[in-house]
Write a protein that holds these residues in place. Structure first.
Motif, PDB file in Angstrom:
ATOM      1  N   GLY A  26       0.787  -1.226   0.000  1.00 45.90           N
ATOM      2  CA  GLY A  26       0.000   0.000   0.000  1.00 45.90           C
ATOM      3  C   GLY A  26       0.815   1.270   0.000  1.00 45.90           C
ATOM      4  N   LYS A  27       2.119   1.162  -0.206  1.00 43.06           N
ATOM      5  CA  LYS A  27       2.995   2.323  -0.263  1.00 43.06           C
ATOM      6  C   LYS A  27       3.663   2.390  -1.634  1.00 43.06           C
ATOM      7  CE  LYS A  27       2.599   3.565   4.128  1.00 43.06           C
ATOM      8  NZ  LYS A  27       2.047   4.860   4.548  1.00 43.06           N
ATOM      9  N   GLU A  31       8.367   6.892  -4.439  1.00 42.35           N
ATOM     10  CA  GLU A  31       7.487   8.060  -4.535  1.00 42.35           C
ATOM     11  C   GLU A  31       8.210   9.314  -5.010  1.00 42.35           C
ATOM     12  OE1 GLU A  31       5.013  11.056  -1.565  1.00 42.35           O
ATOM     13  OE2 GLU A  31       5.294   8.968  -0.964  1.00 42.35           O
ATOM     14  N   ASN A  32       9.279   9.693  -4.353  1.00 36.41           N
ATOM     15  CA  ASN A  32       9.968  10.932  -4.721  1.00 36.41           C
ATOM     16  C   ASN A  32      10.549  10.868  -6.131  1.00 36.41           C
ATOM     17  OD1 ASN A  32       9.397  12.158  -2.263  1.00 36.41           O
ATOM     18  ND2 ASN A  32      11.285  11.433  -1.304  1.00 36.41           N
ATOM     19  N   ARG A  33      11.059   9.720  -6.511  1.00 31.40           N
ATOM     20  CA  ARG A  33      11.601   9.567  -7.865  1.00 31.40           C
ATOM     21  C   ARG A  33      10.491   9.707  -8.907  1.00 31.40           C
ATOM     22  NH1 ARG A  33      16.785   7.236  -7.788  1.00 31.40           N
ATOM     23  NH2 ARG A  33      17.405   6.406  -5.755  1.00 31.40           N
ATOM     24  N   HIS A  34       9.360   9.066  -8.649  1.00 29.31           N
ATOM     25  CA  HIS A  34       8.243   9.136  -9.601  1.00 29.31           C
ATOM     26  C   HIS A  34       7.695  10.556  -9.712  1.00 29.31           C
ATOM     27  CE1 HIS A  34       8.178   4.940 -10.395  1.00 29.31           C
ATOM     28  NE2 HIS A  34       7.689   4.567  -9.239  1.00 29.31           N
ATOM     29  N   LEU A  35       7.592  11.246  -8.596  1.00 30.95           N
ATOM     30  CA  LEU A  35       7.058  12.605  -8.632  1.00 30.95           C
ATOM     31  C   LEU A  35       8.012  13.566  -9.337  1.00 30.95           C
ATOM     32  CD1 LEU A  35       5.399  12.877  -5.107  1.00 30.95           C
ATOM     33  CD2 LEU A  35       4.279  12.552  -7.315  1.00 30.95           C
ATOM     34  N   ARG A  36       9.313  13.358  -9.138  1.00 24.87           N
ATOM     35  CA  ARG A  36      10.285  14.198  -9.883  1.00 24.87           C
ATOM     36  C   ARG A  36      10.154  13.950 -11.375  1.00 24.87           C
ATOM     37  NH1 ARG A  36      13.849  13.121  -5.485  1.00 24.87           N
ATOM     38  NH2 ARG A  36      14.771  11.363  -6.602  1.00 24.87           N
ATOM     39  N   ALA A  37      10.002  12.689 -11.762  1.00 27.75           N
ATOM     40  CA  ALA A  37       9.857  12.370 -13.179  1.00 27.75           C
ATOM     41  C   ALA A  37       8.525  12.901 -13.717  1.00 27.75           C
ATOM     42  CB  ALA A  37       9.945  10.859 -13.396  1.00 27.75           C
ATOM     43  N   LEU A  38       7.477  12.879 -12.888  1.00 26.60           N
ATOM     44  CA  LEU A  38       6.197  13.429 -13.307  1.00 26.60           C
ATOM     45  C   LEU A  38       6.334  14.914 -13.631  1.00 26.60           C
ATOM     46  CD1 LEU A  38       3.118  13.202 -13.671  1.00 26.60           C
ATOM     47  CD2 LEU A  38       2.890  13.658 -11.204  1.00 26.60           C
ATOM     48  N   SER A  39       7.110  15.625 -12.842  1.00 21.10           N
ATOM     49  CA  SER A  39       7.283  17.066 -13.068  1.00 21.10           C
ATOM     50  C   SER A  39       8.026  17.359 -14.367  1.00 21.10           C
ATOM     51  CB  SER A  39       8.044  17.695 -11.887  1.00 21.10           C
ATOM     52  OG  SER A  39       9.411  17.303 -11.878  1.00 21.10           O
ATOM     53  N   VAL A  53       1.477  18.071  -9.472  1.00 19.53           N
ATOM     54  CA  VAL A  53       2.455  17.241  -8.754  1.00 19.53           C
ATOM     55  C   VAL A  53       2.169  17.285  -7.253  1.00 19.53           C
ATOM     56  CG1 VAL A  53       4.889  16.911  -8.212  1.00 19.53           C
ATOM     57  CG2 VAL A  53       4.218  17.532 -10.533  1.00 19.53           C
ATOM     58  N   ALA A  54       1.839  18.480  -6.746  1.00 16.19           N
ATOM     59  CA  ALA A  54       1.530  18.615  -5.318  1.00 16.19           C
ATOM     60  C   ALA A  54       0.268  17.844  -4.960  1.00 16.19           C
ATOM     61  CB  ALA A  54       1.361  20.094  -4.967  1.00 16.19           C
ATOM     62  N   TRP A  55      -0.735  17.886  -5.846  1.00 12.33           N
ATOM     63  CA  TRP A  55      -1.961  17.113  -5.618  1.00 12.33           C
ATOM     64  C   TRP A  55      -1.658  15.620  -5.569  1.00 12.33           C
ATOM     65  CZ3 TRP A  55      -3.909  13.521  -9.132  1.00 12.33           C
ATOM     66  CH2 TRP A  55      -5.119  12.921  -8.766  1.00 12.33           C
ATOM     67  N   ALA A  56      -0.843  15.155  -6.514  1.00 14.52           N
ATOM     68  CA  ALA A  56      -0.492  13.736  -6.545  1.00 14.52           C
ATOM     69  C   ALA A  56       0.201  13.317  -5.257  1.00 14.52           C
ATOM     70  CB  ALA A  56       0.390  13.438  -7.753  1.00 14.52           C
ATOM     71  N   LYS A  57       1.122  14.142  -4.795  1.00 15.96           N
ATOM     72  CA  LYS A  57       1.853  13.828  -3.556  1.00 15.96           C
ATOM     73  C   LYS A  57       0.898  13.765  -2.370  1.00 15.96           C
ATOM     74  CE  LYS A  57       5.721  15.385  -0.671  1.00 15.96           C
ATOM     75  NZ  LYS A  57       6.414  14.082  -0.711  1.00 15.96           N
ATOM     76  N   GLN A  58      -0.001  14.743  -2.288  1.00 21.64           N
ATOM     77  CA  GLN A  58      -0.964  14.768  -1.186  1.00 21.64           C
ATOM     78  C   GLN A  58      -1.872  13.539  -1.229  1.00 21.64           C
ATOM     79  OE1 GLN A  58      -4.464  17.532  -1.218  1.00 21.64           O
ATOM     80  NE2 GLN A  58      -3.406  18.437   0.539  1.00 21.64           N
ATOM     81  N   HIS A  59      -2.318  13.204  -2.422  1.00 19.94           N
ATOM     82  CA  HIS A  59      -3.206  12.056  -2.589  1.00 19.94           C
ATOM     83  C   HIS A  59      -2.503  10.770  -2.143  1.00 19.94           C
ATOM     84  CE1 HIS A  59      -5.783   9.063  -4.440  1.00 19.94           C
ATOM     85  NE2 HIS A  59      -6.673   9.998  -4.698  1.00 19.94           N
ATOM     86  N   ILE A  60      -1.256  10.610  -2.554  1.00 27.73           N
ATOM     87  CA  ILE A  60      -0.484   9.419  -2.195  1.00 27.73           C
ATOM     88  C   ILE A  60      -0.322   9.320  -0.680  1.00 27.73           C
ATOM     89  CG2 ILE A  60       1.827   8.392  -2.308  1.00 27.73           C
ATOM     90  CD1 ILE A  60       1.940   9.567  -5.225  1.00 27.73           C
ATOM     91  N   GLU A  61      -0.015  10.440  -0.049  1.00 25.92           N
ATOM     92  CA  GLU A  61       0.253  10.429   1.387  1.00 25.92           C
ATOM     93  C   GLU A  61      -1.012  10.272   2.221  1.00 25.92           C
ATOM     94  OE1 GLU A  61       2.428  14.038   2.015  1.00 25.92           O
ATOM     95  OE2 GLU A  61       4.312  13.194   1.228  1.00 25.92           O
ATOM     96  N   TRP A  62      -2.140  10.784   1.746  1.00 24.03           N
ATOM     97  CA  TRP A  62      -3.353  10.802   2.561  1.00 24.03           C
ATOM     98  C   TRP A  62      -4.293   9.631   2.306  1.00 24.03           C
ATOM     99  CZ3 TRP A  62      -5.419  16.547   2.842  1.00 24.03           C
ATOM    100  CH2 TRP A  62      -4.456  17.347   3.444  1.00 24.03           C
ATOM    101  N   THR A  63      -4.390   9.149   1.075  1.00 21.42           N
ATOM    102  CA  THR A  63      -5.447   8.183   0.771  1.00 21.42           C
ATOM    103  C   THR A  63      -4.971   6.876   0.139  1.00 21.42           C
ATOM    104  OG1 THR A  63      -5.894   9.073  -1.448  1.00 21.42           O
ATOM    105  CG2 THR A  63      -7.042  10.108   0.398  1.00 21.42           C
TER     106      THR A  63
END
Length: 219
Positions: A26-27, A31-39, A53-63
């Motif tokens: 469930g993790k 994460e950080n590598r994927h989000l950097r590549a997303l940007s 990118v910020a929305w994606a990070k928040q979504h991953i961390e919260w839900t």
């Protein structure tokens, strides 16, 4: 699990980008590598926004933990449509059924076509020549999260890495010299070719497997 993007009231339009990222318990281990590549990705000629990118990070961390309950070791899919809107969902992980060198090369070719539109290839073909790993992409191209991981793993164990365009094409044409073949994928990790496996690729694949196992032990 599914959710809406930065604008909460919308109907998802035509998908123009789908990122598929492997989960573990469930993790999202990278994460950080994927989000950097997303940007670094491009949609409709524009770079993906920092808001998304910020929305994606928040979504991953919260839900993500709750949303992946049915498929904790599955695949997180981030879908962007032609209006710049986004949604996330989780599905089961399905391994590559017959990972021969030619199958992996064709996957890499398809990913390179995607990169022509989005700027980042989600899968790349790698080969081993002697003591060097050859990554099948231009050295100046933006790398996926999985590619940055393999570069770091190779550096850790002291294996040299070079970049070279046309690796997949050369393999399929029978003009490429190599000792081993493996695919580097955001979804599948490191997949050694069943007909061109060797110690270098196996060592890297083991390193990726340990990354997933370490995440599962934190559960």
């Amino acid at each position: 699990m599914s959710d809406k993007g930065p604008d909460q009231d919308f109907t998802l339009g035509r998908p123009v980008l789908v990122c598929r990222w492997r989960l573990a318990s469930g993790k999202l281990p990278m994460e950080n590598r994927h989000l950097r590549a997303l940007s670094k990705r491009v949609v409709n000629g524009r770079a993906v926004s920092t808001q998304l990118v910020a929305w994606a990070k928040q979504h991953i961390e919260w839900t993500l933990q709750d949303g992946s309950a049915r498929n904790p070791d599955g695949v997180l899919m981030l879908v962007l449509d032609d209006k710049g809107q986004a949604a996330m969902t989780v599905g089961p992980y399905v391994p590559i059924e017959t990972p021969t060198a030619s199958v992996l090369a064709n996957r890499a070719l398809e990913a390179s076509r995607e990169a022509e539109e989005t700027g980042v290839a989600p899968e790349t073909l790698w080969v081993v020549r002697g003591d060097t790993l050859v990554c099948g992409m231009d050295a100046s191209a933006d790398a996926s999260g999985a590619v940055t991981l393999v570069r770091d793993l190779a550096n850790t164990v002291g294996i040299a890495v070079a970049c070279e365009e046309g690796v997949a094409q050369g393999l399929l044409a029978g003009t490429l010299a190599y000792d081993e073949v493996f695919l580097v994928s955001d979804e599948h990790g490191i997949v050694c070719a069943s007909d061109a496996t060797g110690p270098r690729g196996t060592k890297l694949a083991d390193g990726y497997a340990r990354l997933l196992d370490a995440q599962k032990k934190k559960r």
